[in-house]
Design a protein around this motif. Structure first.
Motif, PDB file in Angstrom:
ATOM      1  N   ASP A   1       0.842  -1.192   0.000  1.00  0.00           N
ATOM      2  CA  ASP A   1       0.000   0.000   0.000  1.00  0.00           C
ATOM      3  C   ASP A   1       0.882   1.248   0.000  1.00  0.00           C
ATOM      4  O   ASP A   1       1.713   1.429   0.891  1.00  0.00           O
ATOM      5  CB  ASP A   1      -0.916  -0.002   1.228  1.00  0.00           C
ATOM      6  CG  ASP A   1      -1.907   1.146   1.214  1.00  0.00           C
ATOM      7  OD1 ASP A   1      -1.516   2.270   1.592  1.00  0.00           O
ATOM      8  OD2 ASP A   1      -3.060   0.915   0.818  1.00  0.00           O
TER       9      ASP A   1
ATOM     10  N   ALA B   1       0.177   4.488   0.469  1.00  0.00           N
ATOM     11  CA  ALA B   1      -0.052   5.426   1.569  1.00  0.00           C
ATOM     12  C   ALA B   1       0.603   4.929   2.855  1.00  0.00           C
ATOM     13  O   ALA B   1       1.238   5.709   3.592  1.00  0.00           O
ATOM     14  CB  ALA B   1      -1.547   5.635   1.784  1.00  0.00           C
ATOM     15  N   LEU B   2       0.478   3.639   3.141  1.00  0.00           N
ATOM     16  CA  LEU B   2       1.108   3.077   4.341  1.00  0.00           C
ATOM     17  C   LEU B   2       2.631   3.160   4.237  1.00  0.00           C
ATOM     18  O   LEU B   2       3.313   3.429   5.233  1.00  0.00           O
ATOM     19  CB  LEU B   2       0.667   1.631   4.541  1.00  0.00           C
ATOM     20  CG  LEU B   2      -0.803   1.396   4.885  1.00  0.00           C
ATOM     21  CD1 LEU B   2      -1.087  -0.095   5.016  1.00  0.00           C
ATOM     22  CD2 LEU B   2      -1.175   2.129   6.175  1.00  0.00           C
ATOM     23  N   ALA B   3       3.157   2.930   3.028  1.00  0.00           N
ATOM     24  CA  ALA B   3       4.605   3.015   2.827  1.00  0.00           C
ATOM     25  C   ALA B   3       5.097   4.431   3.075  1.00  0.00           C
ATOM     26  O   ALA B   3       6.161   4.641   3.684  1.00  0.00           O
ATOM     27  CB  ALA B   3       4.972   2.554   1.421  1.00  0.00           C
ATOM     28  N   GLU B   4       4.366   5.429   2.607  1.00  0.00           N
ATOM     29  CA  GLU B   4       4.772   6.824   2.799  1.00  0.00           C
ATOM     30  C   GLU B   4       4.792   7.187   4.287  1.00  0.00           C
ATOM     31  O   GLU B   4       5.723   7.869   4.750  1.00  0.00           O
ATOM     32  CB  GLU B   4       3.816   7.738   2.034  1.00  0.00           C
ATOM     33  CG  GLU B   4       3.975   7.644   0.526  1.00  0.00           C
ATOM     34  CD  GLU B   4       2.918   8.436  -0.223  1.00  0.00           C
ATOM     35  OE1 GLU B   4       3.166   8.782  -1.407  1.00  0.00           O
ATOM     36  OE2 GLU B   4       1.842   8.704   0.357  1.00  0.00           O
ATOM     37  N   VAL B   5       3.792   6.726   5.031  1.00  0.00           N
ATOM     38  CA  VAL B   5       3.758   6.989   6.478  1.00  0.00           C
ATOM     39  C   VAL B   5       4.926   6.301   7.168  1.00  0.00           C
ATOM     40  O   VAL B   5       5.605   6.893   8.030  1.00  0.00           O
ATOM     41  CB  VAL B   5       2.425   6.507   7.074  1.00  0.00           C
ATOM     42  CG1 VAL B   5       2.464   6.578   8.596  1.00  0.00           C
ATOM     43  CG2 VAL B   5       1.277   7.354   6.543  1.00  0.00           C
ATOM     44  N   ALA B   6       5.213   5.054   6.786  1.00  0.00           N
ATOM     45  CA  ALA B   6       6.306   4.309   7.411  1.00  0.00           C
ATOM     46  C   ALA B   6       7.653   4.971   7.141  1.00  0.00           C
ATOM     47  O   ALA B   6       8.495   5.087   8.044  1.00  0.00           O
ATOM     48  CB  ALA B   6       6.301   2.868   6.896  1.00  0.00           C
TER      49      ALA B   6
ATOM     50  N   ARG C   1       8.885  -1.931   9.692  1.00  0.00           N
ATOM     51  CA  ARG C   1       7.872  -2.711  10.404  1.00  0.00           C
ATOM     52  C   ARG C   1       7.829  -2.326  11.878  1.00  0.00           C
ATOM     53  O   ARG C   1       6.750  -2.239  12.483  1.00  0.00           O
ATOM     54  CB  ARG C   1       8.169  -4.205  10.258  1.00  0.00           C
ATOM     55  CG  ARG C   1       7.206  -5.116  11.009  1.00  0.00           C
ATOM     56  CD  ARG C   1       7.487  -6.572  10.736  1.00  0.00           C
ATOM     57  NE  ARG C   1       8.866  -6.931  11.029  1.00  0.00           N
ATOM     58  CZ  ARG C   1       9.320  -7.200  12.253  1.00  0.00           C
ATOM     59  NH1 ARG C   1       8.502  -7.103  13.299  1.00  0.00           N
ATOM     60  NH2 ARG C   1      10.575  -7.537  12.444  1.00  0.00           N
TER      61      ARG C   1
ATOM     62  N   ALA D   1       6.272   1.438  12.129  1.00  0.00           N
ATOM     63  CA  ALA D   1       4.947   1.740  11.574  1.00  0.00           C
ATOM     64  C   ALA D   1       4.142   0.488  11.238  1.00  0.00           C
ATOM     65  O   ALA D   1       3.097   0.599  10.596  1.00  0.00           O
ATOM     66  CB  ALA D   1       5.094   2.603  10.323  1.00  0.00           C
ATOM     67  N   ASP D   2       4.634  -0.675  11.640  1.00  0.00           N
ATOM     68  CA  ASP D   2       3.941  -1.931  11.345  1.00  0.00           C
ATOM     69  C   ASP D   2       3.712  -2.106   9.844  1.00  0.00           C
ATOM     70  O   ASP D   2       2.678  -2.623   9.411  1.00  0.00           O
ATOM     71  CB  ASP D   2       2.601  -1.999  12.104  1.00  0.00           C
ATOM     72  CG  ASP D   2       2.070  -3.434  12.200  1.00  0.00           C
ATOM     73  OD1 ASP D   2       2.899  -4.362  12.174  1.00  0.00           O
ATOM     74  OD2 ASP D   2       0.841  -3.609  12.282  1.00  0.00           O
ATOM     75  N   PHE D   3       4.696  -1.637   9.043  1.00  0.00           N
ATOM     76  CA  PHE D   3       4.595  -1.774   7.588  1.00  0.00           C
ATOM     77  C   PHE D   3       5.422  -2.969   7.143  1.00  0.00           C
ATOM     78  O   PHE D   3       6.620  -3.057   7.435  1.00  0.00           O
ATOM     79  CB  PHE D   3       5.109  -0.519   6.887  1.00  0.00           C
ATOM     80  CG  PHE D   3       5.188  -0.657   5.386  1.00  0.00           C
ATOM     81  CD1 PHE D   3       4.048  -0.577   4.603  1.00  0.00           C
ATOM     82  CD2 PHE D   3       6.410  -0.890   4.773  1.00  0.00           C
ATOM     83  CE1 PHE D   3       4.122  -0.719   3.229  1.00  0.00           C
ATOM     84  CE2 PHE D   3       6.496  -1.030   3.393  1.00  0.00           C
ATOM     85  CZ  PHE D   3       5.346  -0.942   2.620  1.00  0.00           C
TER      86      PHE D   3
END
Length: 259
Positions: free
Chosen positions: A123, A125-130, A204, A207-209
């Motif tokens: 994802d 968006a999740l990658a950008e936050v992480a 991970r 951000a749990d990514f």
């Protein structure tokens, strides 16, 4: 030994799964097949004077920037030697560049590596936050099993830059229409070495990514850090400058033989 040459080679496609030991054997066979006048060490069990520079890309990781040095017993034209070695190696193990070695150590120039990680199905968006959380952290401690057992070290300090982009999946060199998250990073060479999988572990943790499938990892470049671009510069730059200075005879002179 009358000449020392430095070479950059790539491992691509399915050959990324080849171990470094198998690559060294393939290169030694290519040297014999191409009739390269390689110098040999002295002693009871002579071996060709071929040395590998920098940490090899791990098995399963592709690379556009692996390096070795070879000593020869007669003067060779670098481009002819490159072409002869490349023709003697299997497709996917490609010799890209050969220069005559200068006096300075090539290993000392390997300060950092640029990596690309393709994460199919991840994802964006999740990658950008992480990535944002990773870069904001001062210290991210990860664990990795090494030959000396489990080791804990900081995965953040060595990362000079980390960016996230949107791309498409590639299969057997062909792009598809499926979206793919791409991470690009520049990592300083330290001890212990921080690898791309350590950065993924750090993402991970903060951000749990985690990508849904194993990433496709490629080393794009390695060399001295260019402080202006923040990227690895050409490690052969100094050798090319010395060659062009013309202190002796031209590097391209050809003394006997086909190479």
């Amino acid at each position: 030994m009358v000449q020392r040459l430095r070479a950059r080679y790539a491992k691509r496609g399915r050959l990324r799964f080849t171990s470094h030991r198998d690559i060294t054997r393939a290169l030694e066979r290519a040297v014999r097949r191409a009739d390269v006048p390689v110098a040999f060490s002295a002693g009871f069990s002579p071996h060709p004077k071929i040395s590998y520079v920098g940490a090899a890309a791990p098995t399963g990781v592709a690379s556009e920037a692996e390096y070795f040095e070879i000593s020869v017993t007669r003067e060779c034209d670098p481009e002819r030697l490159r072409a002869a070695l490349d023709a003697s190696l299997p497709p996917g193990l490609d010799v890209l560049d050969v220069v005559e070695a200068g006096s300075a150590s090539l290993a000392d120039r390997m300060e950092c590596s640029a990596w690309e990680l393709r994460l199919p199905g991840a994802d964006l968006a999740l990658a950008e936050v992480a990535v944002e959380k990773f870069l904001a952290a001062d210290h991210i401690e990860v664990e990795r099993l090494t030959k000396k057992g489990m080791r804990r070290f900081d995965a953040r300090e060595a990362v000079l830059s980390l960016g996230v982009f949107e791309g498409t999946e590639t299969t057997a060199g062909q792009a598809s229409s499926q979206p793919c998250v791409i991470l690009r990073m520049v990592v300083r060479h330290e001890t212990p070495a921080v690898r791309p999988d350590d950065v993924l572990t750090g993402l991970r943790l903060v951000a749990d990514f985690a990508p849904p499938v194993p990433p496709e990892v490629t080393r794009l470049a390695q060399g001295p850090l260019d402080v202006h671009t923040g990227e690895p510069a050409d490690p052969f730059g100094l050798d090319r400058d010395i060659t062009r200075g013309g202190e002796a005879e031209p590097v391209g002179r050809h003394v006997g033989g086909d190479i």
